[in-house]
Design an enzyme around this catalytic site. Structure first.
Site, PDB file in Angstrom:
ATOM      1  N   SER A 184      36.479  46.029  46.073  1.00 14.06           N
ATOM      2  CA  SER A 184      37.573  45.264  46.667  1.00 14.06           C
ATOM      3  C   SER A 184      37.423  45.029  48.159  1.00 14.06           C
ATOM      4  O   SER A 184      38.012  44.098  48.696  1.00 14.06           O
ATOM      5  CB  SER A 184      38.903  45.961  46.386  1.00 14.06           C
ATOM      6  OG  SER A 184      38.864  47.297  46.837  1.00 14.06           O
ATOM      7  N   HIS A 212      39.535  43.543  40.334  1.00 14.13           N
ATOM      8  CA  HIS A 212      39.256  42.318  41.100  1.00 14.13           C
ATOM      9  C   HIS A 212      38.287  41.376  40.386  1.00 14.13           C
ATOM     10  O   HIS A 212      37.946  40.329  40.922  1.00 14.13           O
ATOM     11  CB  HIS A 212      38.715  42.654  42.497  1.00 14.13           C
ATOM     12  CG  HIS A 212      39.796  43.068  43.441  1.00 14.13           C
ATOM     13  ND1 HIS A 212      40.547  42.163  44.151  1.00 14.13           N
ATOM     14  CD2 HIS A 212      40.266  44.292  43.768  1.00 14.13           C
ATOM     15  CE1 HIS A 212      41.436  42.812  44.890  1.00 14.13           C
ATOM     16  NE2 HIS A 212      41.285  44.107  44.681  1.00 14.13           N
ATOM     17  N   LYS A 242      46.481  40.918  40.162  1.00 14.21           N
ATOM     18  CA  LYS A 242      45.602  40.277  41.138  1.00 14.21           C
ATOM     19  C   LYS A 242      45.268  38.865  40.651  1.00 14.21           C
ATOM     20  O   LYS A 242      46.082  37.966  40.778  1.00 14.21           O
ATOM     21  CB  LYS A 242      44.400  41.172  41.386  1.00 14.21           C
ATOM     22  CG  LYS A 242      44.876  42.561  41.868  1.00 14.21           C
ATOM     23  CD  LYS A 242      43.789  43.506  42.184  1.00 14.21           C
ATOM     24  CE  LYS A 242      44.267  44.933  42.298  1.00 14.21           C
ATOM     25  NZ  LYS A 242      45.170  45.215  43.404  1.00 14.21           N
TER      26      LYS A 242
HETATM   27  C1  LIG Z   1      39.329  48.547  42.163  1.00  8.91           C
HETATM   28  C2  LIG Z   1      40.812  48.680  42.152  1.00  8.91           C
HETATM   29  N1  LIG Z   1      41.377  49.504  41.271  1.00  8.91           N
HETATM   30  C3  LIG Z   1      42.718  49.648  41.203  1.00  8.91           C
HETATM   31  C4  LIG Z   1      43.547  48.964  42.062  1.00  8.91           C
HETATM   32  C5  LIG Z   1      45.027  49.127  41.925  1.00  8.91           C
HETATM   33  O1  LIG Z   1      45.524  48.109  41.111  1.00  8.91           O
HETATM   34  P1  LIG Z   1      47.091  47.807  41.061  1.00  8.91           P
HETATM   35  O2  LIG Z   1      47.415  47.015  42.270  1.00  8.91           O
HETATM   36  O3  LIG Z   1      47.302  47.103  39.765  1.00  8.91           O
HETATM   37  O4  LIG Z   1      47.748  49.154  41.092  1.00  8.91           O
HETATM   38  C6  LIG Z   1      43.002  48.106  42.996  1.00  8.91           C
HETATM   39  C7  LIG Z   1      43.888  47.398  43.932  1.00  8.91           C
HETATM   40  O5  LIG Z   1      43.668  47.237  45.081  1.00  8.91           O
HETATM   41  C8  LIG Z   1      41.608  47.963  43.052  1.00  8.91           C
HETATM   42  O6  LIG Z   1      41.041  47.142  43.926  1.00  8.91           O
END
Ligand SMILES: Cc1ncc(COP(=O)(O)O)c(C=O)c1O
Length: 395
Positions: A184, A212, A242
């Site tokens: 990310s 992502h 997202k």
């Molecule tokens: C790789 C990754 N995993 C998990 C998350 C968390 O996801 P959520 O926003 O649905 O809690 C993110 C969010 O930034 C992320 O980039």
């Protein structure tokens, strides 16, 4: 002298501010989309995760309104206590088909998937082999599991193999390889075909967190579909929040995995389910991605154009392979200054990313492409980014 039990709060905040490592929140008075109103001014947003612009798609909005009229605002309870909704069942079946897996589960968030499921997949007798740049929710999930954690160098398959050899020597009950699909902060991708191949040699589980990648890669289906690896990745974690523009976390995989998760993941078992209107929006969004491929196509056209232009100005975009485009400037103060000037003088909203999200010397602003942008928007953003970059001697 009596001690002040909460004095540390201000002290720690002051320390963050002194080192340019503090966050301030801006407030949107419009949707999270390229043309928005933020802190009372019209801006071009280049930092929303709503990559496809579907948060405001008319079909998605209408589905939300219809469901809220029928079901009201809240879900009322956790699903195992007081039942889930017909909409949730419909979504989970639809999403499994979309991802080309046996089953799926709608969970609270992507973060909750990792912190709830990882500690059930592995425990004290097990080893997790984890990419060094994995998301914080993976790191927290692994910590909660109390499994031994071995870190491999970022996307480095030969280091992964070496670490797996070490793990094998320790005689662990289970080995779990875990990686972000799309990273990310850098926008690069996990070398998933190689990871899957190695996992098969070592009998290791593979968990890809594709928060992502979904909506972006593989015609919206994510990194597993992008590499045609359906059925070969044991756990796909994802997010509806997202690229899909709504809200929620997902687990996709075998029927056994989903039943296991439903019965054991503590964040699923102990936290209230989504409001049904959100689930209705999730169903609508998958239908839109399936029937309107132009959103994903536009996102990639913009990505390719913008990346080429910023690179030719002299910006370092790292190893970005996706619509996440970091402009790496090094110094945290400079990254914050670049974002501040872009916002205050050029009406362009980007995010400074500093430690602890990235190493201090790799501070950056992160730019994200969006299907709702126009070529004119991109050109306006590019000339501002060039002007401010030169002013701050970044390029
Ligand atoms: C790789 C990754 N995993 C998990 C998350 C968390 O996801 P959520 O926003 O649905 O809690 C993110 C969010 O930034 C992320 O980039």
């Amino acid at each position: 002298m009596k001690r002040d039990p909460v004095a540390f709060l201000r002290e720690e905040i002051n320390e963050l501010k002194k080192n340019n490592l503090d966050w301030t929140i801006r407030y949107l008075e419009d949707s999270s989309k390229p043309h928005s109103i933020v802190d009372q001014k019209e801006v071009l947003m280049l930092n929303t995760n709503n990559y496809l612009g579907l948060a405001t798609h008319p079909k998605v909005v209408q589905a939300t309104i219809d469901a809220i009229k029928k079901y009201g605002a809240g879900a009322g309870a956790v699903p195992v206590i007081a039942g889930s909704f017909d909409l949730t069942k419909e979504f989970q079946e639809k999403f499994a088909k979309f991802k080309e897996v046996e089953a799926s589960l709608l969970c609270q968030t992507g973060f909750a998937v990792n912190t709830g499921l990882i500690p059930q997949l592995v425990g004290k007798q097990d080893i997790v082999v984890s990419d060094e740049l994995n998301h914080g929710s993976i790191i927290d999930g692994v910590r909660l599991s109390r499994a031994k954690r071995i870190i491999y160098k970022h996307t480095n398959v030969s280091d992964l193999e070496n670490q797996l050899k070490e793990a094998e020597k320790e005689g662990a009950r289970r080995i779990l390889i875990i990686t972000d699909g799309v990273f990310s902060m850098d926008g690069d991708m996990a070398p998933l075909p190689e990871i899957v191949k190695i996992s098969e040699e070592f009998g290791a589980m593979v968990f890809v967190d594709d928060c992502h990648g979904e909506g972006v890669l593989g015609e919206g289906r994510g990194i597993v579909a992008h590499y045609n690896l359906q059925g070969k990745v044991h756990v796909e974690g994802g997010s509806m929040s997202k690229g899909f523009g709504v809200f929620g976390g997902t687990v996709a995989g075998s029927k056994d995995l989903i039943e296991f998760c439903l019965n054991k993941s503590r964040t699923y078992l102990l936290s209230t389910a989504h409001p049904p209107s959100v689930v209705a929006a999730c169903i609508a969004v998958i239908k839109v991605v399936e029937s309107e491929p132009e959103h994903v196509q536009r996102l990639w056209d913009h990505t390719n154009y913008f990346k080429k232009e910023v690179q030719s100005m002299g910006y370092n975009t790292g190893n970005s392979q996706t619509p996440i485009i970091p402009l790496i400037v090094g110094d945290p103060g400079k990254a914050q200054e670049l974002a501040r000037i872009l916002f205050e003088e050029e009406n362009i909203f980007t995010t400074p990313i500093v430690y602890p999200m990235v190493a201090r010397e790799l501070s950056r602003i992160r730019v994200q492409m969006n299907a709702l942008l126009t070529r004119d928007d991109l050109n306006i953003a590019l000339s501002a980014i060039e002007k401010v970059g030169r002013k701050l001697s970044i390029i």
